[in-house]
Design an enzyme around this catalytic site. Sequence first.
Site, PDB file in Angstrom:
ATOM      1  N   ASP A  12     -13.721   9.618 -69.976  1.00 16.28           N
ATOM      2  CA  ASP A  12     -15.117   9.187 -69.805  1.00 16.28           C
ATOM      3  C   ASP A  12     -15.947  10.204 -69.023  1.00 16.28           C
ATOM      4  O   ASP A  12     -16.887   9.843 -68.311  1.00 16.28           O
ATOM      5  CB  ASP A  12     -15.195   7.810 -69.109  1.00 16.28           C
ATOM      6  N   LYS A  15     -17.521  13.683 -72.580  1.00 15.18           N
ATOM      7  CA  LYS A  15     -17.106  14.632 -73.628  1.00 15.18           C
ATOM      8  C   LYS A  15     -17.863  14.390 -74.919  1.00 15.18           C
ATOM      9  O   LYS A  15     -18.177  15.322 -75.638  1.00 15.18           O
ATOM     10  CB  LYS A  15     -15.597  14.499 -73.905  1.00 15.18           C
ATOM     11  N   GLY A  39     -13.436   6.057 -76.699  1.00 16.55           N
ATOM     12  CA  GLY A  39     -14.759   5.651 -77.155  1.00 16.55           C
ATOM     13  C   GLY A  39     -15.737   6.734 -76.767  1.00 16.55           C
ATOM     14  O   GLY A  39     -15.969   6.967 -75.594  1.00 16.55           O
ATOM     15  N   HIS A  40     -16.240   7.454 -77.763  1.00 15.33           N
ATOM     16  CA  HIS A  40     -17.231   8.491 -77.487  1.00 15.33           C
ATOM     17  C   HIS A  40     -18.618   7.955 -77.818  1.00 15.33           C
ATOM     18  O   HIS A  40     -18.856   7.492 -78.913  1.00 15.33           O
ATOM     19  CB  HIS A  40     -16.965   9.739 -78.338  1.00 15.33           C
ATOM     20  N   GLN A 222      -9.640  10.929 -73.861  1.00 17.31           N
ATOM     21  CA  GLN A 222      -9.127  10.615 -72.506  1.00 17.31           C
ATOM     22  C   GLN A 222      -9.247  11.863 -71.609  1.00 17.31           C
ATOM     23  O   GLN A 222     -10.052  12.730 -71.898  1.00 17.31           O
ATOM     24  CB  GLN A 222      -7.686  10.095 -72.570  1.00 17.31           C
TER      25      GLN A 222
HETATM   26  P1  IMP Z   1      -3.896   2.881 -73.262  1.00 18.20           P
HETATM   27  O1  IMP Z   1      -4.270   4.259 -73.684  1.00 18.20           O
HETATM   28  O2  IMP Z   1      -4.698   1.808 -73.946  1.00 18.20           O
HETATM   29  O3  IMP Z   1      -2.421   2.642 -73.335  1.00 18.20           O
HETATM   30  O4  IMP Z   1      -4.271   2.717 -71.692  1.00 18.20           O
HETATM   31  C1  IMP Z   1      -3.577   3.440 -70.679  1.00 18.20           C
HETATM   32  C2  IMP Z   1      -4.531   3.842 -69.576  1.00 18.20           C
HETATM   33  O5  IMP Z   1      -5.447   4.828 -70.064  1.00 18.20           O
HETATM   34  C3  IMP Z   1      -5.401   2.711 -69.042  1.00 18.20           C
HETATM   35  O6  IMP Z   1      -5.628   2.928 -67.661  1.00 18.20           O
HETATM   36  C4  IMP Z   1      -6.698   2.866 -69.796  1.00 18.20           C
HETATM   37  O7  IMP Z   1      -7.791   2.320 -69.106  1.00 18.20           O
HETATM   38  C5  IMP Z   1      -6.784   4.380 -69.865  1.00 18.20           C
HETATM   39  N1  IMP Z   1      -7.569   4.869 -70.995  1.00 18.20           N
HETATM   40  C6  IMP Z   1      -7.197   4.945 -72.289  1.00 18.20           C
HETATM   41  N2  IMP Z   1      -8.168   5.465 -73.035  1.00 18.20           N
HETATM   42  C7  IMP Z   1      -9.188   5.743 -72.213  1.00 18.20           C
HETATM   43  C8  IMP Z   1     -10.474   6.352 -72.390  1.00 18.20           C
HETATM   44  O8  IMP Z   1     -10.887   6.735 -73.495  1.00 18.20           O
HETATM   45  N3  IMP Z   1     -11.229   6.482 -71.264  1.00 18.20           N
HETATM   46  C9  IMP Z   1     -10.796   6.099 -70.047  1.00 18.20           C
HETATM   47  N4  IMP Z   1      -9.617   5.544 -69.834  1.00 18.20           N
HETATM   48  C10 IMP Z   1      -8.804   5.375 -70.894  1.00 18.20           C
END
Ligand code: IMP
Length: 422
Positions: A12, A15, A39-40, A222
């Site tokens: 977040d 990007k 989510g972009h 991420q």
């Molecule tokens: P998962 O990727 O859904 O398994 O989540 C694992 C961790 O990564 C959690 O803390 C999520 O909040 C974080 N996370 C996954 N994708 C994003 C993203 O696009 N932005 C911020 N945090 C993310």
Amino acid sequence: MNIVIVGTQWGDEGKGKLIDIFSEKVDCIVRYQGGSNAGHTVVVDDKEYIFHLIPSGILHKGKVCYIGNGVVVDPAVLIEEIEGLARAGISIGGRLKISSLAHVIMPYHKILDKLREIKMTHRIGTTGRGIGPCYADKINRCGIRIIDLLNPRVFREKLKDNLKEKNEIFRKVYNHSGYSFENTYRQYLAYGKRLSKYICNTTSCLNRAIADKKDILFEGAQGTFLDIDFGTYPFVTSSSTISGGACIGSGISPIKINKVIGVAKAYATRVGEGPFPTEFKDGFQEFIRNKGREFGATTGRPRRCGWLDAVMVKEAIILSGVSELAIMKLDVLDGLEAIRVCTAYKYKGKILREFPYDLEVLKNVTPVYKQMPGWTGSVTGVRKFSDLPVNAKKYLLWLQHILKAQVKVVSVGSSREETIFI
Ligand code: IMP
């Protein structure tokens, strides 16, 4: 020129906006890891677009967008995104290419993701999109790939095997009734059919594009500290979010990557659980969250907010070979009396200047801050570095100095135009 854009914090970082800007300058844009956990958000002509799987470069006419082999694809989300673009009048024609080797997020992955979170003592705070269980099956060699959806016999066998094992786990461990074979089989075969025209050997297409001197942008999802190896494990996602992931997740050799751009927010945010040494306390957290609209693009969850942590960003720069930096959301710091940046940690009386990978240490450090005076007024209308308030300039130059990477882009608002190029 082949460029990788990576997040240097916990995702977040903004990007999406940067990728949108750089997409204009390249021929192809590639997603190489993660899935619909990302989510972009991109704002064009006051219209907000949120992308979970398709590279946001699709908004630019003529650009070819790839979903690489390293991505885990939820077909329902992807089809919804394709249809959403059609509704918005954006033609994708032959511009979307999906790797036949990408793994498929199945309904049982999503449920398993949620059930595991409920059962575990230490919740990760996942997005609940089935990311971890899907990557686990990939590594466990029982995953279902996009190519399998195109072959009813192969898909039948693989799904049968998976459900035999998974339904038993669902019933015995989670007291859940499990999944019917027929419904899942039919639904996913239909998804395969719907997506078939986009499915291909993306590795071969990309290497051909490189041979033809086309420019490629690899868009990271991420951030560095959610990386499966180098992040704050276990509070991470399940893929390689650093620049090296671009090669594995697309089938491009490392020697073909020319530049890595790191993206950092002028402060820091994190969604989900896990250590966050510079996290704000109480009211200020709320103030910055609202000012920066820090709510997850995928889950809507409020993001935790804190000061920029230069120890972490420095580590991210090393891990990904970042040579240029983009500092995003500088405008959110407008009007603050003082701005802080963490330059080291204090732990048991010692000063740590390097990022400690031991989570037991990271959880218990006290940040050492450099404090700088803030600026009055708004930077949103500024388009040239020289026109920024003196203290904003000082802040950026100092960041550049301690991070040892050139600040090339500064974002001062959400739209494409609200950007300073240095
Ligand atoms: P998962 O990727 O859904 O398994 O989540 C694992 C961790 O990564 C959690 O803390 C999520 O909040 C974080 N996370 C996954 N994708 C994003 C993203 O696009 N932005 C911020 N945090 C993310």
